[in-house]
Enzyme design. Structure first.
Site, PDB file in Angstrom:
ATOM      1  N   GLY A   1      -4.457  -8.951  -1.569  1.00  0.00           N
ATOM      2  CA  GLY A   1      -3.647  -9.715  -2.661  1.00  0.00           C
ATOM      3  C   GLY A   1      -2.914 -10.819  -1.894  1.00  0.00           C
ATOM      4  O   GLY A   1      -2.564 -11.766  -2.735  1.00  0.00           O
ATOM      5  N   LEU A   4       0.817  -1.254  -0.160  1.00  0.00           N
ATOM      6  CA  LEU A   4       0.162   0.032  -0.172  1.00  0.00           C
ATOM      7  C   LEU A   4       1.029   1.137  -0.238  1.00  0.00           C
ATOM      8  O   LEU A   4       0.275   2.360  -0.529  1.00  0.00           O
ATOM      9  CB  LEU A   4      -1.040   0.072   1.088  1.00  0.00           C
ATOM     10  CG  LEU A   4      -1.708  -1.249   1.234  1.00  0.00           C
ATOM     11  CD1 LEU A   4      -2.833  -0.972   2.638  1.00  0.00           C
ATOM     12  CD2 LEU A   4      -3.058  -1.078  -0.087  1.00  0.00           C
ATOM     13  N   GLU A  24     -10.145  -4.809   0.785  1.00  0.00           N
ATOM     14  CA  GLU A  24     -10.092  -3.765  -0.409  1.00  0.00           C
ATOM     15  C   GLU A  24     -11.144  -2.686  -0.374  1.00  0.00           C
ATOM     16  O   GLU A  24     -11.055  -1.499  -0.587  1.00  0.00           O
ATOM     17  CB  GLU A  24     -10.207  -4.563  -1.666  1.00  0.00           C
ATOM     18  CG  GLU A  24      -8.796  -4.905  -2.109  1.00  0.00           C
ATOM     19  CD  GLU A  24      -8.368  -6.452  -1.682  1.00  0.00           C
ATOM     20  OE1 GLU A  24      -9.298  -7.130  -0.476  1.00  0.00           O
ATOM     21  OE2 GLU A  24      -7.772  -7.434  -2.104  1.00  0.00           O
ATOM     22  N   GLU A  38      -5.264 -13.495  -2.657  1.00  0.00           N
ATOM     23  CA  GLU A  38      -5.246 -13.927  -4.043  1.00  0.00           C
ATOM     24  C   GLU A  38      -4.164 -14.906  -4.379  1.00  0.00           C
ATOM     25  O   GLU A  38      -4.314 -15.620  -5.293  1.00  0.00           O
ATOM     26  CB  GLU A  38      -5.448 -12.570  -4.835  1.00  0.00           C
ATOM     27  CG  GLU A  38      -6.508 -11.761  -4.561  1.00  0.00           C
ATOM     28  CD  GLU A  38      -6.509 -10.389  -5.388  1.00  0.00           C
ATOM     29  OE1 GLU A  38      -5.677  -9.619  -5.270  1.00  0.00           O
ATOM     30  OE2 GLU A  38      -7.587  -9.959  -6.219  1.00  0.00           O
TER      31      GLU A  38
END
Ligand code: 1HE
Length: 260
Positions: A110, A65, A133, A113
């Site tokens: 992520g 981030l 998110e 993911e």
């Protein structure tokens, strides 16, 4: 290639890839993603199974981030970054070599993911899953709408993003985000043991399992059955098959038995 954000170690035919950015909770920036792509896109010679692990108390905190904030990406730059994530994680899911993940702590954004692109997920009891998110005012961009949505259902993923709900290891196991829970500190050794066993399968069989099943689930039933028969035929060309079947028939292999 020398790596700054990951380590790569070969243990026989198992290659262990470890996220090694503990001070940032293994958050993934552009350079780290490129390293992950480099190893899964060009597997070290002789690799028959991967283990994906992470240093520290958290598996992965998702997108870096800070880098994202500082780069202030345009929409097109962000779209291209997401496509880099998709391509990299496709190497993991569809590269033809099984990947066993050892998870602990945060598997979020992520990081989830990334984990969802692996084939077998071993979770230490500290593991938790989330898609923060929505809270951060962004959207998933590393494949969650496809991979996580298919595992937990799209409706549950909508809820997960809107509510910022966190699932613990047990809930993750119930939903299919994890396949096994182990005690703290035992994830890596269990993942390696499983990887060593998976590596004994013929590579063509493992290739069919990890590339075929997910793709066939995208097809109509008619196309899927045809593709399944084609894959089975391709695997049948393996010269080792009769030897392996003979070992079973001659009672030289372990029988399946219910878990005690
Ligand atoms: C980071 C990141 C990061 C930590 N990018 N630097 N992901 C998130 O929204 C999750 C954000 N992270 C967290 O919620 C927490 O850090 C954790 C639950 C993962 C870990 O908590 P904790 O208490 O162990 O560590 P910490 O003190 O929060 O973090 C340690 C340092 O790592 C700290 O920096 P420092 O300079 O203060 O030491 C954090 O700023 C830093 N850090 N996470 C950058 N993610 C393709 S699109 C995908 C979209 C997403 O992934 S969005 C979800 C992002």
């Amino acid at each position: 290639m020398t790596y700054q954000f990951i380590t790569v170690e070969q243990e026989g035919d198992v290659t262990v890839v470890t996220l090694a950015r503990e001070d940032r909770r293994n958050a993934i920036g552009d350079a780290m993603l490129a390293e992950i792509e480099s190893v899964f896109g060009n597997p070290p010679e002789g690799t028959r199974c991967f283990v994906l692990a992470a240093k520290g108390t958290h598996f992965c905190a998702g997108l870096d981030l800070r880098e994202h904030h500082d780069k202030n990406r345009t929409p097109i730059e962000f779209m291209k970054m997401c496509q880099n994530w998709h391509r990299t994680f496709d190497h993991i899911q569809f590269g033809g070599i099984p990947v066993v993940a050892a998870l602990q702590g945060a598997v979020v954004g992520g990081g989830l993911e990334l984990a969802a692109a692996t084939h077998v997920r071993i979770a230490e009891s500290s593991t938790f899953f989330a898609l923060p998110e929505g809270q951060r005012g962004i959207f998933t961009g590393g494949g969650a709408t496809v991979r996580v949505g298919r595992i937990i259902t799209p409706a549950r993923m909508v809820d997960m993003m809107l509510s910022a709900r966190t699932y613990d290891a047990q809930k993750g196991l119930n939903l299919g985000l994890a396949h096994e829970i182990v005690a703290e500190g035992e994830g890596l050794s269990r993942a390696k043991a499983l990887a060593k066993q998976i590596a004994t399968h013929p590579p063509t069989t493992n290739f069919a399992i990890v590339t075929g099943i997910a793709r066939i689930s995208d097809m109509s039933s008619t196309d899927g059955l045809f593709a399944e028969a084609l894959l089975a035929a391709a695997v049948q060309a393996n010269p080792d098959i009769n030897h392996r079947l003979g070992e079973f028939l001659n009672k030289k292999t372990n029988r399946l038995e219910p878990k005690k």
